[in-house]
Design a protein around this motif. Structure first.
Motif, PDB file in Angstrom:
ATOM      1  N   PRO A  26       0.811  -1.223   0.000  1.00 37.33           N
ATOM      2  CA  PRO A  26       0.000   0.000   0.000  1.00 37.33           C
ATOM      3  C   PRO A  26       0.843   1.272   0.000  1.00 37.33           C
ATOM      4  O   PRO A  26       0.305   2.364  -0.038  1.00 37.33           O
ATOM      5  CB  PRO A  26      -0.777  -0.092   1.314  1.00 37.33           C
ATOM      6  CG  PRO A  26      -0.460  -1.413   1.918  1.00 37.33           C
ATOM      7  CD  PRO A  26       0.813  -1.892   1.305  1.00 37.33           C
ATOM      8  N   LYS A  29      -1.532   4.719   6.680  1.00 37.69           N
ATOM      9  CA  LYS A  29      -2.569   3.742   6.321  1.00 37.69           C
ATOM     10  C   LYS A  29      -2.751   2.683   7.410  1.00 37.69           C
ATOM     11  O   LYS A  29      -2.825   1.481   7.134  1.00 37.69           O
ATOM     12  CB  LYS A  29      -2.232   3.088   4.971  1.00 37.69           C
ATOM     13  CG  LYS A  29      -2.154   4.095   3.829  1.00 37.69           C
ATOM     14  CD  LYS A  29      -2.123   3.412   2.468  1.00 37.69           C
ATOM     15  CE  LYS A  29      -2.056   4.435   1.355  1.00 37.69           C
ATOM     16  NZ  LYS A  29      -2.033   3.856   0.023  1.00 37.69           N
ATOM     17  N   LEU A  63      -5.239  -0.313   7.393  1.00 38.62           N
ATOM     18  CA  LEU A  63      -5.065  -1.548   6.631  1.00 38.62           C
ATOM     19  C   LEU A  63      -4.502  -2.688   7.477  1.00 38.62           C
ATOM     20  O   LEU A  63      -4.411  -3.824   7.015  1.00 38.62           O
ATOM     21  CB  LEU A  63      -4.147  -1.299   5.426  1.00 38.62           C
ATOM     22  CG  LEU A  63      -4.722  -0.398   4.322  1.00 38.62           C
ATOM     23  CD1 LEU A  63      -3.681  -0.163   3.247  1.00 38.62           C
ATOM     24  CD2 LEU A  63      -5.976  -1.003   3.711  1.00 38.62           C
ATOM     25  N   THR A  85      -1.480  -3.198   8.547  1.00 35.89           N
ATOM     26  CA  THR A  85      -0.164  -3.699   8.154  1.00 35.89           C
ATOM     27  C   THR A  85       0.887  -3.517   9.262  1.00 35.89           C
ATOM     28  O   THR A  85       1.969  -4.069   9.176  1.00 35.89           O
ATOM     29  CB  THR A  85       0.328  -2.973   6.889  1.00 35.89           C
ATOM     30  OG1 THR A  85       0.271  -1.565   7.133  1.00 35.89           O
ATOM     31  CG2 THR A  85      -0.534  -3.307   5.700  1.00 35.89           C
ATOM     32  N   ASN A 117      -5.345  -6.086  -0.217  1.00 35.27           N
ATOM     33  CA  ASN A 117      -5.919  -5.131   0.735  1.00 35.27           C
ATOM     34  C   ASN A 117      -5.671  -3.694   0.314  1.00 35.27           C
ATOM     35  O   ASN A 117      -6.472  -2.806   0.589  1.00 35.27           O
ATOM     36  CB  ASN A 117      -5.293  -5.340   2.118  1.00 35.27           C
ATOM     37  CG  ASN A 117      -5.844  -6.564   2.795  1.00 35.27           C
ATOM     38  OD1 ASN A 117      -6.924  -7.030   2.436  1.00 35.27           O
ATOM     39  ND2 ASN A 117      -5.116  -7.109   3.739  1.00 35.27           N
ATOM     40  N   ALA A 118      -4.531  -3.481  -0.338  1.00 41.42           N
ATOM     41  CA  ALA A 118      -4.160  -2.122  -0.720  1.00 41.42           C
ATOM     42  C   ALA A 118      -5.060  -1.582  -1.832  1.00 41.42           C
ATOM     43  O   ALA A 118      -5.187  -0.369  -1.994  1.00 41.42           O
ATOM     44  CB  ALA A 118      -2.708  -2.087  -1.178  1.00 41.42           C
TER      45      ALA A 118
END
Lengths: 187, 393
Positions: A107, A174, A177, A179, B192-193
């Motif tokens: 991302p 982000k 998400l 992560t 997911n991104a």
């Protein structure tokens, strides 16, 4: 083993790009390879001349976020992307098949194709160079004139990064998400 | 070793191969295959630099064409399974041709993807010795490898009219194929991104559109075979039934798409709604996917209640153009929104949707794959008896 992360005091950044140069030199990134491994994002000045808001002009350095829960690692079909013993997200160029799935899954747009190995590469916190030599800094941190970057072991409560993260507010990119990035932006 | 004992095939004279009955199709196949080879040569010299893909848009036309071919393969496998796996007599007439079609389409897909993956040989080695079990690409690739093996074995038994064994291998092949294909949907679903791709939609959508593609292709294969002549009764019966099924499937697809778009724009979620709105403003969505892929074939079926099978051949041709756009848009749309965290205001990179247009080399390899498919199909029709009805046990 350490769990390396980096805190970025981004408001100190003056966009001198010394970090980018040092990173390229340390890690042998091809000359002219723009925004490979690390880069400095520029938020342009808001307003129309002469009513410009100088304070709105900020610089935000970025790179691979070394996520604890890295989507690129999960989607790699050959385990070319892996976590090393220090929690650093690394790419084994011998195993990379260049399917580009990790580039799509990241991302943060942190990955690029290295033209020499024809495999995906990215920031690895100088694991092949400085950390391998036993040093505990990264090239970008060592060269930054305004001390934007604080690199260190998140598991060591006495490390500078642990102390600064305890003392100062920070955010990650982000976050929604899931992560769990290990790059922290200090407010 | 006598190959004839393993799989019955016709002995061919060179003349039969070199003087095909339809010179136009032969020319199309040869030109496309030649373009494929030229494209491959350019790629071997320049690598990915010969392609229009970029760091921001790493997947392009070749991924779309790979999906186009493997969707076709899974679809033909489903269509072929009606007769030889599930034992529906009405569909038995098309089984052999469909199963053969599923083999050659996946081979063409593999030929195209081989020149998109940077290191295909390394892939085969490390897929085995260092498998990434959390990767949808690993599962998709591995399952498609197994699927191809089972489809070939099924085809061999079909040609030997050993329906019992063909059924067993066909069933396993079908199940593995469905698993592989939903995993291909998962390749996008796991991102997911990429909020427009992420989720459960694609794995199910892939199976649905595969079935639709399979029916379009079976119409094309028989439409070509019986061009200018009436269809034999058994084929006509199977095709009429398939046209009716296709009507239902297209209705479901339109329903799926409608809800995808509505849930995408609802609430105006940043990034997702922006991207869906962008898609809704493109011609390739409305003219390609919707009009060609769904509406025109649906109207043809609706008007004749599925009986106008000659018209359906043309509608299927238009439908396949729509299917191409569906695949292309699927790949492109997922990458539309820029991921450039903290870079979007940089003067070099204005905040906008990511641009991509395939390079000439990509087009040569991607569309050239259709040439490979046509040549393999021609060889198949010459070598094998794809029409005789197997004895039913």
């Amino acid at each position: 083993m350490a769990r390396y992360g980096m805190a970025l005091d981004y408001k100190n950044c003056i966009n001198c790009k010394a970090c980018e140069v040092a990173c390229k030199e340390e890690n042998g990134v091809l000359l002219g390879a723009d925004k490979h491994r690390i880069w400095v994002g520029v938020k342009e000045i808001e307003g129309e001349f002469p009513l410009l808001s100088i304070a709105s002009n900020t610089f935000m350095p970025s790179q691979c976020q070394h996520c604890d829960n890295a989507p690129c690692e999960e989607v790699c079909p050959t385990h070319a992307t892996y976590y090393d013993e220090n929690g650093v997200v690394r790419v084994d160029s011998d195993k990379c098949i260049l399917c580009s799935y990790c580039m799509n899954a990241c991302p943060y747009d942190a990955r690029y194709v290295d033209d020499r190995t024809v495999t995906v590469d990215k920031c690895n916190f100088c694991s092949d160079t400085r950390l391998a030599r036993g040093e505990v800094t990264t090239a970008c941190q060592a060269t930054c004139p305004t001390k934007v970057r604080i690199f260190g072991d998140l598991d060591d409560p006495n490390s500078e990064i642990s102390q600064v993260l305890r003392e100062r507010e920070h955010f990650t990119l982000k976050t929604h998400l899931g992560t769990k990035p290990k790059l922290f932006y200090l407010i | 070793m006598d190959l004839q004992k393993i799989i019955p095939y016709r002995k061919l004279s060179l003349k039969e191969l070199l003087v095909p009955e339809n010179k136009f199709m032969a020319l199309v196949a040869i030109v496309l295959t030649a373009l494929f080879l030229i494209g491959v040569m350019i790629y071997l010299v320049h690598g990915h630099h010969a392609y229009g893909v970029t760091r921001e848009h790493p997947w392009g036309l070749l991924i779309a064409m790979y999906i186009f071919f493997v969707v076709s393969s899974t679809g033909l496998c489903i269509v072929g399974s009606f007769g030889d796996v599930f034992g529906f007599k009405d569909y038995m007439a098309v089984s052999k041709r469909a199963i053969f079609g599923s083999i050659i389409t996946i081979l063409s897909g593999f030929a195209v993807i081989a020149f998109e993956i940077g290191h295909p040989v390394r892939m085969m080695i490390y897929n085995v010795i260092s498998p990434g079990l959390t990767s949808a690409i690993w599962w998709m690739g591995t399952l498609y490898g197994i699927y191809l093996t089972f489809m070939v074995i099924e085809f061999v038994f079909l040609m030997r009219n050993d329906m019992k064994r063909a059924k067993i291998f066909g069933l396993i092949g079908l199940l593995v194929g469905l698993a592989a294909h939903s995993n291909l949907g998962g390749v996008f679903g796991f991102l997911n991104a990429r909020v427009v791709a992420n989720g459960v939609f694609y794995p199910t959508y892939f199976i649905l559109t595969a079935f639709i593609t399979g029916i379009y292709l079976i119409f094309l294969m028989y439409g070509y075979k019986y061009r200018g002549q009436p269809f034999p009764e058994d084929v006509a019966k199977a095709l009429t039934n398939f046209a009716k099924i296709q009507g239902l499937l297209l209705a479901i697809l339109m329903f799926f798409e409608t809800w995808k778009m509505l849930t995408g724009v609802y609430g105006g979620m940043p990034e997702r709604a922006d991207t869906i709105m962008h898609i809704l403003h493109t011609k390739s969505f409305w003219l390609g996917e919707v009009l060609c892929g769904m509406v025109i074939p649906f109207l043809v079926i609706l008007k004749s209640k599925g009986t106008a099978i000659k018209s359906m051949v043309w509608a299927s041709f238009i439908g396949m153009i729509g299917i191409f756009y569906m695949r292309y848009d699927l790949v492109h749309d997922a990458q539309l929104f820029p991921m450039q965290t903290l870079k979007i205001r940089e003067y070099q990179l204005p905040p906008s949707f990511v641009d991509y247009f395939p390079s000439l080399t990509e087009m040569m390899i991607g569309f050239g794959g259709i040439g490979l498919c046509l040549i393999l199909y021609f060889l198949g029709t010459k070598l094998f008896d794809l029409d005789s009805m197997p004895e039913h046990h």
